[in-house]
Design a protein around this motif. Structure first.
Motif, short mmCIF file in Angstrom:
data_model
loop_
_atom_site.label_atom_id
_atom_site.label_comp_id
_atom_site.label_asym_id
_atom_site.label_seq_id
_atom_site.Cartn_x
_atom_site.Cartn_y
_atom_site.Cartn_z
N ARG A 68 -2.20 6.41 -3.03
CA ARG A 68 -2.25 5.36 -2.01
C ARG A 68 -3.56 5.39 -1.23
O ARG A 68 -3.90 6.42 -0.65
N GLU A 69 -4.28 4.25 -1.27
CA GLU A 69 -5.53 4.19 -0.51
C GLU A 69 -5.23 4.32 0.98
O GLU A 69 -4.14 4.01 1.44
N GLU A 108 -4.72 6.86 2.57
CA GLU A 108 -3.71 7.86 2.88
C GLU A 108 -3.85 9.11 1.99
O GLU A 108 -3.70 10.22 2.48
N ASP A 109 -4.13 8.90 0.71
CA ASP A 109 -4.10 10.01 -0.24
C ASP A 109 -5.48 10.51 -0.64
O ASP A 109 -5.62 11.28 -1.60
N ASN A 150 -7.04 4.90 -5.69
CA ASN A 150 -6.18 3.90 -6.30
C ASN A 150 -6.10 4.06 -7.80
O ASN A 150 -5.03 3.97 -8.39
N ARG A 202 0.82 -1.21 0.00
CA ARG A 202 0.00 0.00 0.00
C ARG A 202 0.86 1.27 0.00
O ARG A 202 0.55 2.24 -0.67
N ARG A 203 1.97 1.20 0.75
CA ARG A 203 2.85 2.37 0.84
C ARG A 203 3.90 2.40 -0.27
O ARG A 203 4.84 3.17 -0.23
N ARG A 204 3.77 1.46 -1.24
CA ARG A 204 4.67 1.39 -2.40
C ARG A 204 6.10 1.05 -1.99
O ARG A 204 7.05 1.49 -2.63
N ASN A 213 -3.77 6.38 -9.19
CA ASN A 213 -2.40 5.97 -8.83
C ASN A 213 -1.91 6.65 -7.57
O ASN A 213 -0.75 7.04 -7.46
#
Ligand code: FE2
Length: 386
Positions: free
Chosen positions: A211-212, A214-215, A206, A88-90, A209
């Motif tokens: 972050r679910e 969080e963004d 999502n 999730r945090r890439r 592009n």
């Protein structure tokens, strides 16, 4: 009476009450330096006890929440929680089967608690709190949305209000409506997890592009870069209905992603963000109107992750039939520890006090003010040079 609330999921944390007064509340990310930490909040528990000047073995009650199937499995298999966090945090690659695994995850989070998940969650939490040195404490476990709701109701200082939780998912629900008067919180409606505004907006995040979990705030901000889209031309509005104090999405959360993906293809990203934001506002405003009409209560207290959307709460606040809106400062799951501790304190017959103005402490507030002053001075300087 020493009561410790804890939350061991997304944005884990702890809160400590001594004789009904909130002494400390903190989230694990502050200590692990990992944003929205998901690990068991061992450090937060230690810091809360230190700030209160008590030892963990002096805590009388530990209050936790959420026993749905997905949360219980995450407690039993913490490695899966960590793997999802990394993706999730890439920080880690999603792998080939990510889309299928995500669909399965969304389906799983729609399942409400059952007797087995409740028992297993209780056993796993007992083991964890013993490991944290809370050897004498009794464990109490509460409903996810009740924790969100009680924190908003009590912190609002409203004598009477309607309480809305606007969330992703928790304990099989995505949203609830309660009344709060004479100190009593009474739930009058609930939306099942499969009809979740939070999940819909998570999918949009999502697809853009980002972050679910969080963004979502960045999606809200991106919406301002689009030219306005008339409601009649916004198909996302049609995806959410409101009736009988419940939301109803046109498809379950796990099935919304492909529909949203197909819609996104037709629009630039900022336009799609604006359409999603407008759909969210439209649904929440309709809900708020219905809540006021049905309960007669003109004061609203909000909590849950979707309540972090300031444009939604602003639109509700501007409704002529609404006298005031309070949004619990830690409206997301990071605030659940405080909500659970409040429920436990009330159950023990304690009068609770939340020094809400002190949440965050004096120093961070002063630092924030200083940063704002510096920013305003810089804007003035730049304007003078134009
Ligand atoms: Fe939640």
């Amino acid at each position: 009476m020493i009561i410790l609330g804890l939350w061991d999921g997304h944005d884990a944390g702890a809160a400590l009450f001594v004789d009904g007064t909130l002494v400390a509340a903190v989230n694990e990310e502050r200590f692990t330096r990992r944003k929205l930490e998901v690990a068991f909040p061992l450090r937060s528990i230690g810091v809360c006890c230190d700030l209160a000047g008590v030892r963990p073995d002096q805590v009388d009650v530990v209050a936790a929440c959420t026993t749905d199937v997905a949360k219980t499995l995450a407690r039993a298999l913490p490695a899966t929680k960590e793997a999802y966090y990394q993706i999730r945090r890439r920080k880690a690659s999603p792998g080939r089967w990510m889309a299928a695994r995500k669909r399965a995850k969304y389906r799983l989070t729609e399942w409400p608690p059952n007797a087995a998940s409740r028992a297993l969650s209780a056993a796993l939490l007992r083991r964890a709190i013993r490991h944290a040195g809370l050897t004498r404490a009794r464990l109490r476990i509460y409903d996810h949305h009740e924790c969100h709701a009680i924190a908003a109701a009590l912190a609002s200082r409203f004598d009477a209000c309607a309480v809305l939780t606007l969330d992703g998912v928790g304990d099989g629900l995505s949203s609830t409506v309660s009344t709060f008067s004479d100190g009593q919180l009474v739930r009058i409606a609930a939306t099942p997890a499969r009809h979740s505004l939070g999940i819909l907006f998570e999918h949009v995040t999502n697809l853009l592009n980002m972050r679910e979990l969080e963004d979502e705030g960045k999606v809200m901000a991106l919406a301002d870069h689009a030219s306005p889209v008339p409601d009649a031309d916004n198909p996302l509005i049609e995806l959410i209905a409101v009736a009988d104090l419940r939301f109803a999405t046109a498809h379950p959360g796990h099935a919304l992603m492909p529909i949203l993906r197909r819609l996104l293809w037709h629009y630039p990203n900022e336009q799609f963000a604006a359409m999603a934001q407008r759909a969210l506002e439209h649904a929440c405003v309709r809900m708020a109107r219905e809540v006021v009409a049905r309960t007669g209560l003109k004061y609203l207290a909000l909590a849950g992750g979707v309540a972090s959307n300031v444009k939604v709460s602003r639109r509700i606040r501007l409704l002529s039939e609404v006298s005031d809106v309070f949004v619990f400062p830690h409206m997301g799951d990071g605030g659940l520890a405080l909500g659970a501790a409040l429920l436990a304190a009330r159950e023990q017959g304690q009068r609770t006090t939340i020094p809400i103005d002190d949440l965050g402490g004096r120093e961070p507030r002063e630092a924030a003010q200083e940063a704002t002053d510096r920013l305003m001075a810089e804007i003035a300087r730049l304007e003078a040079t134009l």
